[in-house]
Design an enzyme around this catalytic site. Structure first.
Site: not given
Length: 386
Positions: A159, A242
């Protein structure tokens, strides 16, 4: 023969029917007058609820780190968090509401060309704009997912996180390993593993509200650090937040992503040499890779200019000619003028230098009429690249 009472009753019934009809007609008129206009926004509160926008991208609520309610309002250009209950504990965030191109846990965006092998991607221009709030703990991240296989489900191997912004005390997975210059910007680089996949994070020193770049630049950086290989696959790109605490008002206000297949010469490549001319310092020998993606009446294009000479260029101008009927409407990583005909792309302050053997990329979006054709006559600082 009807009696007077029967006649009177018939008249009353007739009047009653007429009155009822008039009332219904008036009611219909009133209903038409006060009915609210149709609204295209979509509210999503389901944990993993999603919808599509522009017929190209998926917007997902993606609440996985809390049982508390999270809701997003999805528009045609992005989304905004409208409810963000609960507080994350244990280190991980509450969620990752986001918009994406590609495949995420078998949910694939319409018409996507992902997964695609990195070696087959000429460029992957993208752009995102964020809107921030001051009463939340969060990061604003652009995620790039890479895997050795063209998987459309589950967790990928690596990622890449490009942090446009974050608030204290949030920090990336792992530890800080240094700095890097990628896609014309400087970043703090963190690497680590979250227990499921490797993570490399590029953290902006200060908040970025809006930026356009080539995803390939970050993929290449991950490859150079041993966290991916050119034979791996790009499976999805995502932009979102997030949040650890609160988050109401955070928004992605615009998002675009395209993937141009065909390797480093996708869309055509020309090369040549010569001496420098107006618009820059240093002599120029150049190679140009032009990678367009078209749809009916419109297109985007990513242009990579490589300095094949032996000396660095300080300030650069790339010239080219658009075909009749083509107009540039926006650009990134360069200033382009005029918008049609023979145009010139001029560097910005952060990407003014092209070292010997190095390159800079810029891109633009435009419209066209008739049949699309690529620009011609590329030059770099006055030297022909064709």
């Amino acid at each position: 023969m009807k009696t007077l009472r029967q006649t009177s009753r018939s008249i009353r019934l007739a009047l009653s029917v007429i009155a009822t009809a008039l009332a219904l007609a008036v009611g219909s008129l009133i209903a038409l007058t006060v009915a609210p206009a149709a609204h295209a926004d979509t509210q999503i509160c389901d944990q993993y609820g999603s919808t599509t926008i522009q017929g190209r991208y998926v917007v997902q609520n993606n609440r996985w780190g809390t049982t508390a309610t999270q809701c997003i309002n999805v528009t045609n250009s992005g989304f905004q968090i409208t409810q963000a209950d609960g507080t994350a504990t244990g280190g991980a965030p509450k969620s990752y509401p986001s918009v994406f191109n590609g495949c995420h846990y078998t949910n694939c965006s319409p018409g996507t060309s992902l997964p695609a092998q990195l070696s087959a991607i000429g460029s992957a221009p993208t752009s995102v704009s964020f809107s921030y709030v001051g009463n939340a703990v969060y990061d604003a991240s652009y995620d790039i997912w890479l895997d050795p296989t063209p998987r459309k489900d589950g967790v990928n191997k690596t990622e890449i996180m490009v942090w446009y912004n974050h608030t204290n005390p949030v920090q990336p997975v792992g530890s800080r390993v240094g700095t890097a210059s990628v896609a014309g910007r400087s970043w703090d680089v963190w690497t680590g593993n979250n227990g499921s996949n490797d993570v490399i994070s590029f953290v902006a020193p200060s908040a970025i509200a809006s930026w356009s770049f080539d995803v390939k630049a970050f993929a290449n950086e991950a490859i150079s650090r041993g966290l991916a290989q050119n034979s791996w696959y790009l499976t999805s790109v995502q932009a979102g937040f997030e949040p650890w605490q609160n988050g109401v008002g955070l928004a992605v206000t615009s998002f675009s992503s395209s993937v141009n297949l065909g390797g480093s010469t996708s869309g055509g490549s020309t090369s040549g040499g010569g001496t420098g001319g107006s618009g820059g310092t240093g002599s120029a020998s150049c190679k140009v890779a032009f990678a367009p993606q078209t749809w009916s009446g419109g297109y985007t294009a990513n242009v990579t200019v490589t300095n094949t000479g032996s000396t660095a260029l300080n300030n650069w101008k790339a010239g080219f000619t658009l075909h009749s009927g083509q107009t540039i409407t926006s650009a990134w990583n360069a200033t382009i003028s005029p918008s049609s005909g023979s145009v010139t792309a001029t560097n910005l302050s952060f990407n003014a230098q092209i070292p010997a053997g190095g390159s800079q990329s810029f891109g633009f979006q435009g419209t066209y009429s008739g049949t699309y054709s690529q620009p011609t006559g590329f030059t770099l600082n006055g030297a022909s690249c064709s």
